[in-house]
Design a protein around this motif. Sequence first.
Motif, PDB file in Angstrom:
ATOM      1  N   TRP A 459     -11.546  16.114  -6.132  1.00 59.84           N
ATOM      2  CA  TRP A 459     -10.176  16.327  -6.201  1.00 59.84           C
ATOM      3  C   TRP A 459     -10.048  17.438  -7.021  1.00 59.84           C
ATOM      4  CZ3 TRP A 459      -6.725  16.061  -9.997  1.00 59.84           C
ATOM      5  CH2 TRP A 459      -5.180  16.474  -9.734  1.00 59.84           C
ATOM      6  N   GLN A 471      -2.293  23.283   2.881  1.00 62.19           N
ATOM      7  CA  GLN A 471      -1.652  21.970   3.924  1.00 62.19           C
ATOM      8  C   GLN A 471      -2.891  20.890   3.912  1.00 62.19           C
ATOM      9  OE1 GLN A 471       1.324  21.218   4.875  1.00 62.19           O
ATOM     10  NE2 GLN A 471       0.391  19.267   5.526  1.00 62.19           N
ATOM     11  N   GLU A 472      -4.060  21.474   3.932  1.00 57.58           N
ATOM     12  CA  GLU A 472      -5.389  20.562   4.095  1.00 57.58           C
ATOM     13  C   GLU A 472      -5.517  19.618   3.071  1.00 57.58           C
ATOM     14  OE1 GLU A 472     -10.149  20.764   5.376  1.00 57.58           O
ATOM     15  OE2 GLU A 472      -8.741  22.802   5.269  1.00 57.58           O
ATOM     16  N   ALA A 474      -3.092  18.988   0.735  1.00 54.38           N
ATOM     17  CA  ALA A 474      -2.185  17.909   0.674  1.00 54.38           C
ATOM     18  C   ALA A 474      -2.445  16.859   1.510  1.00 54.38           C
ATOM     19  CB  ALA A 474      -0.777  18.665   1.046  1.00 54.38           C
ATOM     20  N   THR A 475      -2.831  16.991   2.611  1.00 57.44           N
ATOM     21  CA  THR A 475      -3.203  15.889   3.570  1.00 57.44           C
ATOM     22  C   THR A 475      -4.249  15.154   2.985  1.00 57.44           C
ATOM     23  OG1 THR A 475      -2.636  17.296   5.425  1.00 57.44           O
ATOM     24  CG2 THR A 475      -4.203  15.472   6.107  1.00 57.44           C
ATOM     25  N   GLU A 477      -4.866  14.531  -0.174  1.00 50.52           N
ATOM     26  CA  GLU A 477      -3.950  13.797  -1.154  1.00 50.52           C
ATOM     27  C   GLU A 477      -3.390  12.817  -0.851  1.00 50.52           C
ATOM     28  OE1 GLU A 477      -2.952  16.424  -5.015  1.00 50.52           O
ATOM     29  OE2 GLU A 477      -1.968  17.127  -3.325  1.00 50.52           O
ATOM     30  N   GLU A 478      -2.743  12.748   0.337  1.00 53.88           N
ATOM     31  CA  GLU A 478      -2.004  11.636   1.103  1.00 53.88           C
ATOM     32  C   GLU A 478      -3.149  10.506   1.365  1.00 53.88           C
ATOM     33  OE1 GLU A 478      -0.042  13.100   4.376  1.00 53.88           O
ATOM     34  OE2 GLU A 478       1.274  14.202   3.450  1.00 53.88           O
ATOM     35  N   VAL A 479      -4.386  11.091   1.896  1.00 55.59           N
ATOM     36  CA  VAL A 479      -5.383  10.031   2.222  1.00 55.59           C
ATOM     37  C   VAL A 479      -5.693   9.473   0.890  1.00 55.59           C
ATOM     38  CG1 VAL A 479      -7.791   9.734   2.960  1.00 55.59           C
ATOM     39  CG2 VAL A 479      -6.088  11.263   4.293  1.00 55.59           C
ATOM     40  N   GLN A 481      -3.871   8.902  -1.668  1.00 51.61           N
ATOM     41  CA  GLN A 481      -2.937   7.952  -2.198  1.00 51.61           C
ATOM     42  C   GLN A 481      -2.988   6.509  -1.306  1.00 51.61           C
ATOM     43  OE1 GLN A 481       0.854  10.015  -1.506  1.00 51.61           O
ATOM     44  NE2 GLN A 481       0.515  11.519  -3.150  1.00 51.61           N
ATOM     45  N   THR A 482      -3.359   6.599  -0.111  1.00 48.29           N
ATOM     46  CA  THR A 482      -3.645   5.213   0.651  1.00 48.29           C
ATOM     47  C   THR A 482      -4.820   4.495   0.182  1.00 48.29           C
ATOM     48  OG1 THR A 482      -5.019   6.257   2.414  1.00 48.29           O
ATOM     49  CG2 THR A 482      -2.931   6.331   2.768  1.00 48.29           C
ATOM     50  N   ASP A 484      -5.642   4.374  -2.965  1.00 48.75           N
ATOM     51  CA  ASP A 484      -5.103   3.985  -4.146  1.00 48.75           C
ATOM     52  C   ASP A 484      -4.055   2.688  -3.848  1.00 48.75           C
ATOM     53  OD1 ASP A 484      -5.584   4.789  -6.772  1.00 48.75           O
ATOM     54  OD2 ASP A 484      -4.401   6.681  -6.733  1.00 48.75           O
ATOM     55  N   ALA A 502     -12.230  10.551   1.457  1.00 45.94           N
ATOM     56  CA  ALA A 502     -11.275  11.672   0.735  1.00 45.94           C
ATOM     57  C   ALA A 502     -12.187  12.638  -0.076  1.00 45.94           C
ATOM     58  CB  ALA A 502     -10.304  11.275  -0.208  1.00 45.94           C
TER      59      ALA A 502
END
Length: 833
Positions: A459, A471-472, A474-475, A477-479, A481-482, A484, A502
């Motif tokens: 990361w 955008q990619e 950011a996506t 990063e959302e993965v 977060q899940t 985590d 990720a």
Amino acid sequence: MQDNANNVIDVRLADALGAYFNGVTLQKTVGDCAILSGVRKQNGAPVSIYTPSFNVARDDDILAEIGKAFATYEKLGNPRLQATERLLTSRAFKKSPALAVLACPIPVFDEAFDTLSLDARLGLFDGVLEGLAALHDAGLVHGNLSPDVIRRETDGGVARLTELTFSGDRSTTVTNQPPAYQSRHVINTTQPRPEDDVHAAGMLGYRLLLGPDGPAIALTGAPAEPEAIVAAILGEPHEAPTAEVLFPEGHEKGEQITRLLARMTGRLSSAAPYSTAGAARKAFQTVLCGRPTAPDVTATPTERANTVNVPVPPSGEVVPKKLILAMSAGFLLSTAAACYLYLENGRLTEQRDMVIARYQSETARFAAVDAARQDLRLADRMIAVAQASGAMEAASASKKSLEAAQAALALADEEMPDTPDAAVEHAAAAKSHAETTLIQLTQAEDIAHAAKSAATDAWQEASRAVTSGDQEFATLEEVAQTADAHLSEGRFEIAAQVWSDARTGFHALTQASQAKAEAARDRVSAADSEGVTAGSILAVTYTKRAEASFKGGHYSEAAALFDAALAALLAERSEVAEDTQTTEAKTVTIGDDADAMKAALRLCRDAAPIDASHCPTERPSGEAARQLDLRPYTLDATEVSVGAFRAFVEDTGYVTVAEANGRVMALTSSGEARLISGDYSWATPTGAGSAADDAAPVTNIALADAQAFCAWAGGRLPTEAEWETAARGGTQTAFPWGPWSADAAVWRGAPDPSRRLPNAVTEAAGASMGGHQGLAGNAREWVMGAEGAVLKGGSWNTANPADLRISARLVVPDNAPGVDFGFRCARDEEVWK
């Protein structure tokens, strides 16, 4: 004078050294010091002189540290180091310390070196360690050790260490040390330490034993090029040479010396490298001189304790026959009695053993059942801990083991009251499964955290590689977060998998961004400009920043900068193409006729605020009237301000010529050009500690700086004809505003003192008929003349009013920066305005 890094040595320092030495000549740069050669005036001794190089000449802290190091070295007096001839401490050297040492011109490693005996070569190795130990004990580092720096004052003299890196205890360039003698730390940091000296000495040991290719053989197993050597140093360590390789003819100390060199170069797995040369030398001398050995004992303590000393008759004595017969009869009687007692005792022993066996069996059974009960209690507690820790959700393996532990525990509980023997096996199984569950739970958590760490690294790389808002990214990063969330809820196996996904995504994003940057770099290389032009100067600036961003992993930023460099080159080509098109042109006359030039000479004598003796007796021939063709253009209304140039620097990272060289040009009242130093730049216009007003004209500018700015701003430098035409505004006056007036411009003779220093570019006065401010006075302006660049318009520093005339011009060497040199830009137009 210049050193081998093309750094200029201060003339004042050269003059100061000339008071003590003849024939002072620059030889090379090592670390932060230049090494000069010369001959002592007093005694004719050839010397080498260490003095800080031009790169650090303006940093007082570094100069002070180097001065302390010189003073420390001067006190050493070790025979293995260059002898100090003189430490220069007079007033002339307060800010530029200098240390003179006796020259050592004779190399030790000459063509005959490898014919020396092994003992002679090992003796030299000990001498090198002695010299390094003296340096390390004094807090100094050599930092440049290789065969080339081991030299003698005279034939047959003592070998001495030369060419030290006096670097002010900071990162520096080890100028002359071959790659084979550099450690991984030196290559990565360029900051040598004592242990790096020890490493280099170890490599020198391989040179002594294996010849010129010895270090390469030690690093790669065979002779190699420098690139391969550096790769070997930074990669996995190659196995150190064995004693058979180092001493093919054998040597009584071969194994010990082999281990010593391996440890010095950090390749002895059983011991850390030596931290100082003193420690390495002590070990080497121990190897050469030997240690007292313990006596060889072949019997163990137990064997020695069980040894029985049997008496032996003295040699030659005979035992009497009667004594032999008596002893035989007694033996027979005692044997018969022993046989009877043995048979009787056997029957008793058999009965006793049966009782003991039954007792031991029952005892073991009771103990096994008791142990099973303890196992059940322990398994029950471990199962409770595993359940509370989330073993069912953590991983599939821990869930399976926990279920097996629960099943075995249930069976053992059921069997314990009635068939305790059967319960023993299930209790042990319950305990074993419970232990496995806790181990698997810990392993699953460790794997999840390791996956998170790897994904976090990926990361961080990706966050540097892409632009903000990708955008990619950011996506992904959302993965993350899940993942985590899974980790915090104890679903370790799922968290590890999501983190791994990720990480793969972040890594792919970084690689894609890197590939884009590399493609952008290739496009710049393919479109490289020929010659030094405004576009190429700006492109070089963008490219340098792009390479730095690429090296730091900022690939998207690097790609954008490479694209900016390409745009600068293509824009320049577009301008060239446009120049080849037919445009409406007109012929103009620039310069002055003979009468006007005579009037200029009189004006200096009548109006200059200097003694008339400083006025010239003739004007430069380049000011004479001449005709030139012009195409449509516009000229900026004002000079470029500090604020505008600051925006350019912040956008491009551009470094001006003055900042790079540390010197600028200043003109005296008589017009003589002199180079001065003192941290003059566009941001510090009057030297170190000063600050520039954003509204003032930017100064300390070289021709290349002006060209780069105008290219960035979408323009170019004006030609001399364009500049003069705009200044005249359709008239034939000598000055942009009309007839001579002392208060019309910013110059040294202005009646108002506030007009004798730079004014804001919008308030520079002396406006031309076309509304251009400051064409005369305020700052001299770079333009392109027919034979090269010239400066126009005079400045706040101009003392001769005739130099404010439209036709006046100044030519400076190398188009260098000056304290009052500025510029403004021009732009091509399709039609005349």
